[in-house]
Motif scaffolding. Structure first.
Motif, PDB file in Angstrom:
ATOM      1  N   ALA A   1      49.343  -2.785  63.362  1.00 32.23           N
ATOM      2  CA  ALA A   1      50.510  -2.295  63.437  1.00 32.23           C
ATOM      3  C   ALA A   1      51.536  -2.852  62.676  1.00 32.23           C
ATOM      4  CB  ALA A   1      51.148  -2.166  64.921  1.00 32.23           C
ATOM      5  N   GLY A   2      51.179  -3.917  62.067  1.00 32.95           N
ATOM      6  CA  GLY A   2      52.285  -4.698  61.194  1.00 32.95           C
ATOM      7  C   GLY A   2      52.929  -5.900  61.805  1.00 32.95           C
ATOM      8  N   TYR A   3      54.283  -5.773  61.713  1.00 37.69           N
ATOM      9  CA  TYR A   3      55.211  -7.141  62.071  1.00 37.69           C
ATOM     10  C   TYR A   3      55.175  -6.967  63.706  1.00 37.69           C
ATOM     11  CZ  TYR A   3      56.676  -7.840  57.598  1.00 37.69           C
ATOM     12  OH  TYR A   3      56.817  -8.008  56.254  1.00 37.69           O
ATOM     13  N   GLY A   4      55.200  -8.296  64.171  1.00 34.74           N
ATOM     14  CA  GLY A   4      55.173  -8.455  65.855  1.00 34.74           C
ATOM     15  C   GLY A   4      56.627  -7.907  66.214  1.00 34.74           C
ATOM     16  N   SER A   5      57.536  -8.168  65.511  1.00 39.18           N
ATOM     17  CA  SER A   5      58.783  -7.683  66.063  1.00 39.18           C
ATOM     18  C   SER A   5      59.085  -6.181  66.040  1.00 39.18           C
ATOM     19  CB  SER A   5      59.995  -8.163  65.013  1.00 39.18           C
ATOM     20  OG  SER A   5      59.749  -7.770  63.564  1.00 39.18           O
ATOM     21  N   VAL A   6      58.470  -5.599  65.434  1.00 43.39           N
ATOM     22  CA  VAL A   6      58.572  -4.011  65.367  1.00 43.39           C
ATOM     23  C   VAL A   6      57.914  -3.177  66.362  1.00 43.39           C
ATOM     24  CG1 VAL A   6      58.303  -1.920  63.808  1.00 43.39           C
ATOM     25  CG2 VAL A   6      59.069  -4.262  62.866  1.00 43.39           C
ATOM     26  N   TRP A   7      56.584  -3.610  66.737  1.00 45.60           N
ATOM     27  CA  TRP A   7      55.707  -3.071  67.863  1.00 45.60           C
ATOM     28  C   TRP A   7      55.595  -3.846  68.896  1.00 45.60           C
ATOM     29  CZ3 TRP A   7      56.273   2.024  67.216  1.00 45.60           C
ATOM     30  CH2 TRP A   7      56.470   2.299  66.068  1.00 45.60           C
ATOM     31  N   ALA A   8      54.977  -4.931  68.978  1.00 46.07           N
ATOM     32  CA  ALA A   8      54.462  -5.579  69.970  1.00 46.07           C
ATOM     33  C   ALA A   8      55.618  -6.248  70.813  1.00 46.07           C
ATOM     34  CB  ALA A   8      53.621  -7.010  69.750  1.00 46.07           C
ATOM     35  N   ALA A   9      56.847  -6.436  70.127  1.00 41.79           N
ATOM     36  CA  ALA A   9      57.927  -7.158  70.987  1.00 41.79           C
ATOM     37  C   ALA A   9      58.578  -6.077  71.732  1.00 41.79           C
ATOM     38  CB  ALA A   9      59.101  -7.544  69.989  1.00 41.79           C
ATOM     39  N   PRO A  10      58.678  -4.792  71.498  1.00 44.52           N
ATOM     40  CA  PRO A  10      59.437  -3.738  72.113  1.00 44.52           C
ATOM     41  C   PRO A  10      58.433  -3.391  73.262  1.00 44.52           C
ATOM     42  CG  PRO A  10      59.332  -3.004  69.832  1.00 44.52           C
ATOM     43  CD  PRO A  10      58.306  -4.455  69.765  1.00 44.52           C
ATOM     44  N   ILE A  11      57.023  -3.513  73.202  1.00 51.91           N
ATOM     45  CA  ILE A  11      56.104  -3.156  74.252  1.00 51.91           C
ATOM     46  C   ILE A  11      56.559  -4.204  75.288  1.00 51.91           C
ATOM     47  CG2 ILE A  11      53.680  -3.096  74.994  1.00 51.91           C
ATOM     48  CD1 ILE A  11      53.264  -2.106  72.218  1.00 51.91           C
ATOM     49  N   ALA A  12      56.361  -5.468  74.964  1.00 54.49           N
ATOM     50  CA  ALA A  12      56.403  -6.796  75.727  1.00 54.49           C
ATOM     51  C   ALA A  12      58.068  -6.305  76.866  1.00 54.49           C
ATOM     52  CB  ALA A  12      56.508  -7.883  75.202  1.00 54.49           C
ATOM     53  N   SER A  13      59.165  -6.222  75.940  1.00 52.62           N
ATOM     54  CA  SER A  13      60.203  -6.036  76.399  1.00 52.62           C
ATOM     55  C   SER A  13      60.366  -4.846  77.328  1.00 52.62           C
ATOM     56  CB  SER A  13      61.307  -5.638  75.281  1.00 52.62           C
ATOM     57  OG  SER A  13      62.016  -4.462  75.359  1.00 52.62           O
ATOM     58  N   LEU A  14      59.543  -3.767  77.101  1.00 53.81           N
ATOM     59  CA  LEU A  14      59.533  -2.660  78.087  1.00 53.81           C
ATOM     60  C   LEU A  14      58.717  -3.067  79.567  1.00 53.81           C
ATOM     61  CD1 LEU A  14      58.756   0.442  75.672  1.00 53.81           C
ATOM     62  CD2 LEU A  14      60.937   0.310  77.186  1.00 53.81           C
ATOM     63  N   MET A  15      57.712  -3.707  79.299  1.00 58.60           N
ATOM     64  CA  MET A  15      57.049  -4.347  80.445  1.00 58.60           C
ATOM     65  C   MET A  15      57.938  -5.275  81.195  1.00 58.60           C
ATOM     66  SD  MET A  15      53.941  -3.127  80.551  1.00 58.60           S
ATOM     67  CE  MET A  15      52.617  -4.308  81.100  1.00 58.60           C
ATOM     68  N   ILE A  16      58.467  -6.241  80.767  1.00 61.74           N
ATOM     69  CA  ILE A  16      59.438  -7.283  81.307  1.00 61.74           C
ATOM     70  C   ILE A  16      60.400  -6.388  82.229  1.00 61.74           C
ATOM     71  CG2 ILE A  16      61.051  -8.935  80.952  1.00 61.74           C
ATOM     72  CD1 ILE A  16      59.437 -10.013  78.702  1.00 61.74           C
ATOM     73  N   GLU A  17      60.990  -5.368  81.442  1.00 58.89           N
ATOM     74  CA  GLU A  17      62.224  -4.721  82.007  1.00 58.89           C
ATOM     75  C   GLU A  17      61.501  -3.658  83.526  1.00 58.89           C
ATOM     76  OE1 GLU A  17      63.837  -1.704  79.755  1.00 58.89           O
ATOM     77  OE2 GLU A  17      65.253  -1.196  81.131  1.00 58.89           O
ATOM     78  N   LYS A  18      60.338  -3.324  82.944  1.00 57.21           N
ATOM     79  CA  LYS A  18      59.626  -2.442  84.119  1.00 57.21           C
ATOM     80  C   LYS A  18      59.259  -3.283  85.361  1.00 57.21           C
ATOM     81  CE  LYS A  18      57.206   1.099  85.859  1.00 57.21           C
ATOM     82  NZ  LYS A  18      57.944   2.339  86.276  1.00 57.21           N
ATOM     83  N   TYR A  19      58.939  -4.414  84.924  1.00 55.51           N
ATOM     84  CA  TYR A  19      58.387  -5.379  86.135  1.00 55.51           C
ATOM     85  C   TYR A  19      59.612  -5.885  86.930  1.00 55.51           C
ATOM     86  CZ  TYR A  19      56.287  -9.150  88.739  1.00 55.51           C
ATOM     87  OH  TYR A  19      55.922 -10.142  89.612  1.00 55.51           O
ATOM     88  N   LEU A  20      60.762  -6.450  86.305  1.00 57.95           N
ATOM     89  CA  LEU A  20      61.768  -7.160  86.905  1.00 57.95           C
ATOM     90  C   LEU A  20      62.623  -5.992  87.497  1.00 57.95           C
ATOM     91  CD1 LEU A  20      62.593  -9.905  84.509  1.00 57.95           C
ATOM     92  CD2 LEU A  20      61.236  -9.936  86.506  1.00 57.95           C
TER      93      LEU A  20
END
Lengths: 615, 420
Positions: free
Chosen positions: A569-588
């Motif tokens: 998927a290329g750069y970490g900031s572009v795909w992996a980071a948004p997914i992590a951010s959504l997961m954190i938001e969902k969990y918290l």
């Protein structure tokens, strides 16, 4: 008038006749002695003739998530059994109609059952549906020799966490020969939690000893049930998973190859373990299992492969977290030490490129901008420290630091099929280059997380949890409590300490906070949740780079540590980071308020470029 | 006959007691074989032990009747009885009912009766009469022919009923003929040799057997080389046996019926077909073998109580004895039988009349054949041949037939000092 005794001239033969009688009696007695006294095997045969050990199967334990929502349960199914010797005339057409089979099939199955045994039950039709069962129940009395045996099958509330739960299958010959508990036809957890907690989930089979007559008809219980044992139901499990988060993670990862691992840092409890592509756990239940399994095996996307535990990637830039912490602990740098970066780092015979960012950088900004130059310098300086007599000793110490983060070996907790990952040893380079043939610049790629390193997504998440805890981690595991929610599963409770001072972790936490606030991860910053993260882009010689991201939040009271890998998927900031951010938001916060941000992820697909295609 | 003759003083008490003991033991074992938890009254005529009680009472009446008959009746009416029984045997072929593929039964109400059991009695009478009237020191060829004829005629009629077991019982008269000098010891000897060779040939290749016979012949010939006279006889004997051995396979494959073959195969080759031909023998051995030394106790036999053995109250009654009473029980039954037979022989030898002696021997021979074959088959020594264990097995015909023989002989014995 009396007559004379007239024995005749052959009267001597009376002795021969008497001898024959006596000899025959003796012969019979000898044979009886051999049968009744000398040979004891007939006693066993008589017992097995009339005693039947009827097994009572306990229901398998249920699996709940950490919020006590039911995730895995049992559903009753019915096997239609037949005892061929008791089958008498029946309306074959009506029977076949009910069951939906051909008359020819009816006859061949009956023949097959008869070949096995006339007097013992065989399965005639596996797992008949509830409606068929209901129809049968009414008419069963018209089909002597047939009866219905209840069995239970696993059912899943949501089609999630397939690899984590694992599946249940019939015990194979190996298991049966090694463990006397299992008999042919018994079920056993084959993988995942079902396997790791098999003993708790299965319960204890009960045995009733029944007596039967020659026609295998029940003739009551043996000695009023004195030797019978009761079945003990399996224990329920409370998984560490958050079912809702898991479901959400799997949705986010749809049409992507990769994984998400989320851990509660303070406990090591795995909140979600997503691998993608995955499949519905219901596919591996019941009579379609073999067919489905073969289908999944042949799927080019390899859904059976649990990427979260088995995929090994070079960690890339996220590894700078560890290298920086080591350099700080070793005193190679202090938080103020800074180096200039001109976009490229040159050393003997090798140069490493960097992106443009403000210069000079120190430990905090080095992480914030993910500076390759800074990382290379501090790694070389760590390896070249004068306190070491040689580079082997130096690399070994570096390796000890790295493995203390849980890298390079499986955790060996309750997860199935973990791979160990790879952390290179000095021996490896000795064999490759000769003991004097390598320098710090030879192995420079380790400084930026490339080269002879392999890390699984689980190890990445755990490493992040260790930073969140400021210096230790609890072995990540899947089961929170057994039997009741209060009966904590304590077997993984010990802290694994890392020999790096807490102040350095505080520095790192600050650096990672800045990544999200104003660094490479700022695109994925979550409103109102202070998050610490680190992006990574893993070079992939076979195709598009892998997008990697690790994070924990909230920074000062970490509730969740997470790693995300999206292959190709290329750069970490572009795909992996948004997914992590959504997961954190969902969990918290239990909900996600960034609709467009979420939709962008859901719409993305990275399945077209197969890494295998490029090889 | 003395006017004050008291049959109860003259009757042999040993035989009487043995008879009563065996009938009683028999009834209890039938009860055990047929007993079920939901049991009915012991006099219930719907059960075999209920019926057997009736048969036993009938046997007592029969015994009493026989003891009151004038002994001259037996000698005078021997031939009449024999001929009428032959007629009955022919009659049963046309008017009888078929039970277990054997057309050998007359049925009256709930009771079935087998005339072939009584036919043995007639044959004994005729044989005794014929031999006692042949006043020669050494029986000539015509006397021998007569004796064989008397035995073979009813035997053939029984064979026509397809009752192979009972037919074979008639071969037991060979012992009587032997005792009376109607056959030599050679017949017995060759009988044993023939049966052994038959079995050996089924196990080994026929040429190995013939080779072994040739070797034995050569050794004997070498040892007896001084007596050149016997050499041709020896060679003749060898040829005869070789032809016999060679014909065994043909006999086995083409003459015997399939179920007979199967039963012999089970015995010779071991119990391969445990669900088929070998089932009965296998279960029977399990029952007897599991009895151990002291047995499982009355009504405690699992093989017996759960009906693993077909025909258990009749032909396989010995399984109940073996399982519930163990080796002790087996010993008692064999002891009782052996005592009875030896006592009968002893009494027979004391007889002054040839008629009584032949009668005693014939009765003993028939008991002996049933005893050896019946028990032998339950423990795997002989092929399964469906004949009962007299006085023990369920069945009125057998019980009455044996009662008739025994008490006729006891009556003859009681009057052994009289001219008949």
């Amino acid at each position: 008038m009396q007559i004379q005794h007239n024995p005749g001239q052959f009267s001597n033969r009376r002795k021969i006749v008497a001898g024959i009688i006596l000899a025959t009696s003796l012969l019979l007695l000898v044979q009886l002695f051999l049968l009744q006294i000398a040979d004891s095997s007939y006693k066993t045969s008589a017992l097995s003739n009339y005693l039947r050990y009827v097994t009572d199967y306990p229901s398998r334990g249920l699996i709940y998530d950490r919020n006590e929502d039911l995730l895995v349960y049992n559903e009753a199914h019915y096997d239609l059994m037949v005892i061929p010797g008791q089958v008498s005339e029946l309306d074959t057409l009506e029977f076949c109609d009910l069951l939906g089979i051909e008359v020819a099939a009816f006859e061949s199955r009956l023949l097959q059952a008869r070949q096995y045994s006339r007097f013992r039950p065989s399965v005639f039709e596996r797992q008949i549906s509830k409606t068929t069962f209901a129809a049968f129940q009414e008419k069963l009395f018209r089909y002597p020799g047939f009866f219905v045996q209840p069995r239970t099958l696993r059912k899943y509330t949501y089609p999630i966490a397939t690899h984590t739960f694992g599946y249940v299958g019939e015990a194979g010959p190996n298991v049966i020969s090694n463990d006397p508990y299992y008999r042919p036809g018994d079920y056993i957890g084959v993988s995942g939690v079902e396997r790791a907690y098999e003993e708790q989930l299965r319960g204890q089979k009960g045995v009733r000893i029944r007596m039967v007559d020659v026609h295998n008809r029940d003739a009551g219980s043996f000695q009023e049930g004195r030797y019978d044992t009761l079945a003990v139901a399996g224990k329920d499990l409370y998984a560490t998973l958050d079912g809702e988060l898991q479901l959400y993670g799997e949705r986010l990862m749809q049409n992507k190859r990769g994984s998400i691992v989320a851990i509660e840092p303070s406990t090591g409890e795995i909140l979600s373990l997503v691998t993608s592509p995955a499949f519905d756990p219901g596919l591996l239940v019941g009579r379609q299992r073999t067919r489905n399994y073969r289908m999944l095996q042949n799927d080019s996307l390899n859904p059976l492969f649990n990427r979260a535990l088995m995929a090994q990637y070079p960690p890339g830039s996220v590894f700078k977290i560890i290298n920086t912490l080591i350099a700080l602990q070793e005193g190679v740098i202090n938080p103020q030490t800074s180096y200039g970066c001109g976009g490229i780092y040159h050393t003997t015979g090798i140069s490493i490129r960097c992106r443009s960012h403000p210069s000079p950088v120190n430990a905090i900004t080095g992480i914030q901008y993910s500076c390759n130059t800074f990382s290379s310098i501090i790694f070389q300086n760590t390896i070249n420290q004068s306190k070491f007599e040689n580079i082997q000793e130096s690399l070994q110490q570096w390796r000890d630091y790295v493995t203390s983060f849980g890298l390079g070996s499986p955790f060996g907790s309750d997860l199935s099929y973990e791979l160990s990952g790879l952390v290179v040893t000095p021996d490896y380079y000795d064999r490759l280059y000769g003991p004097r043939g390598w320098r710090s610049q030879t192995i420079l790629s380790l400084g930026i997380g490339q080269g002879e390193l392999g890390v699984t997504p689980l190890q990445l998440a755990n490493m992040t949890a260790a930073v969140a805890n400021r210096g230790y981690y609890i072995t990540p595991h899947m089961v929170k409590a057994i039997d009741t929610p209060d009966n904590q599963n304590n077997q993984f409770g010990l802290a694994n300490n890392i020999e790096i001072d807490r102040e350095h972790f505080e520095t790192m936490a600050e650096a990672m906070r800045r990544v999200m606030a104003e660094g490479t991860g700022s695109f994925s910053a979550i409103p109102d949740i202070e998050t610490a993260g680190k992006t990574g882009t893993v070079q992939n010689p076979h195709g598009e780079n892998h997008s990697v991201f690790v994070a924990f939040a909230p920074v000062d009271d970490p509730q969740i540590a997470i790693s995300v890998v999206v292959e190709n998927a290329g750069y970490g900031s572009v795909w992996a980071a948004p997914i992590a951010s959504l997961m954190i938001e969902k969990y918290l916060t239990r909900e996600v308020n960034r609709a467009w941000f979420e939709q962008r992820i859901l719409d993305a697909s990275f399945l077209t470029a197969h890494p295998e295609d490029a090889q | 006959m003395t006017p004050q003759f008291n049959i109860f003083k003259s009757i042999d008490k040993t035989v009487l007691l043995l008879f009563l003991a065996m009938v009683t033991i028999g009834w209890f074992n039938i009860f055990a074989s047929e007993y079920t938890e939901a049991h009915r009254h012991i006099f219930d005529l719907g059960t075999s032990y209920g019926k057997q009680l009736v048969w036993i009472l009938g046997a007592f009446v029969l015994a009493a009747a026989v003891l009151t008959i004038d002994i001259r009746f037996f000698t005078s009416f021997a031939w009449v009885i024999y001929v009428s029984l032959l007629v009955v045997l022919i009659g049963v072929l046309f008017f009888g009912v078929e039970i277990n593929a054997t057309r050998a039964w007359f049925r009256v109400g709930g009771f079935a009766f087998q005339p072939s059991e009584i036919a043995k009695y007639g044959t004994i009478l005729a044989l005794a009469s014929m031999i006692s009237r042949t006043r020669v020191k050494k029986p000539d060829i015509s006397a021998r022919m007569k004796a064989f004829g008397i035995i073979l005629l009813p035997a053939m009629l029984v064979l026509l009923q397809k009752d192979v077991g009972t037919t074979l019982v008639f071969s037991s008269f060979i012992l009587v003929l032997f005792r009376e000098g109607y056959t030599g010891g050679l017949v017995l000897f060759f009988g044993v040799v023939a049966v052994s060779l038959f079995v050996l040939t089924l196990i080994f290749n026929e040429f190995i057997i013939i080779g072994a016979l040739a070797a034995i012949t050569l050794i004997i010939g070498f040892l007896m080389r001084k007596k050149s006279r016997v050499i041709p006889q020896l060679i003749g004997l060898f040829m005869l046996l070789a032809v016999f051995v060679y014909s065994v396979d043909y006999t086995f494959d083409n003459i015997l019926q399939p179920h007979h073959k199967a039963r012999i195969e089970v015995l010779v080759y071991g119990g391969a077909d445990l669900q088929g031909a070998g089932y009965n023998l296998h279960q029977s051995k399990i029952a007897i073998g599991s009895g151990g030394f002291a047995g499982k106790g009355f009504l405690q036999g699992t093989q017996t109580q759960f009906n693993f053995i077909p025909e258990q109250s009749t032909d396989f009654i010995f399984c109940t004895v073996g399982e519930e009473w163990g080796f002790i029980g087996s010993l008692v039954i064999i002891g009782l039988y052996t005592s009875l037979m030896i006592r009968l022989l002893y009494l027979a030898e004391k007889q002054r009349s040839v008629f009584s002696r032949v009668f005693g021997y014939a009765t003993t021979s028939i008991l002996f054949f049933h005893f050896a074959i019946n028990i032998g088959m339950t423990i795997g020594l002989v092929p399964v041949i469906g004949i009962p264990l007299p006085l023990i097995s369920y069945g009125g015909s057998s019980l009455w037939g044996v009662t008739l023989m025994l008490f006729t002989f006891l009556k003859l014995d009681a009057h052994r000092f009289e001219m008949i």
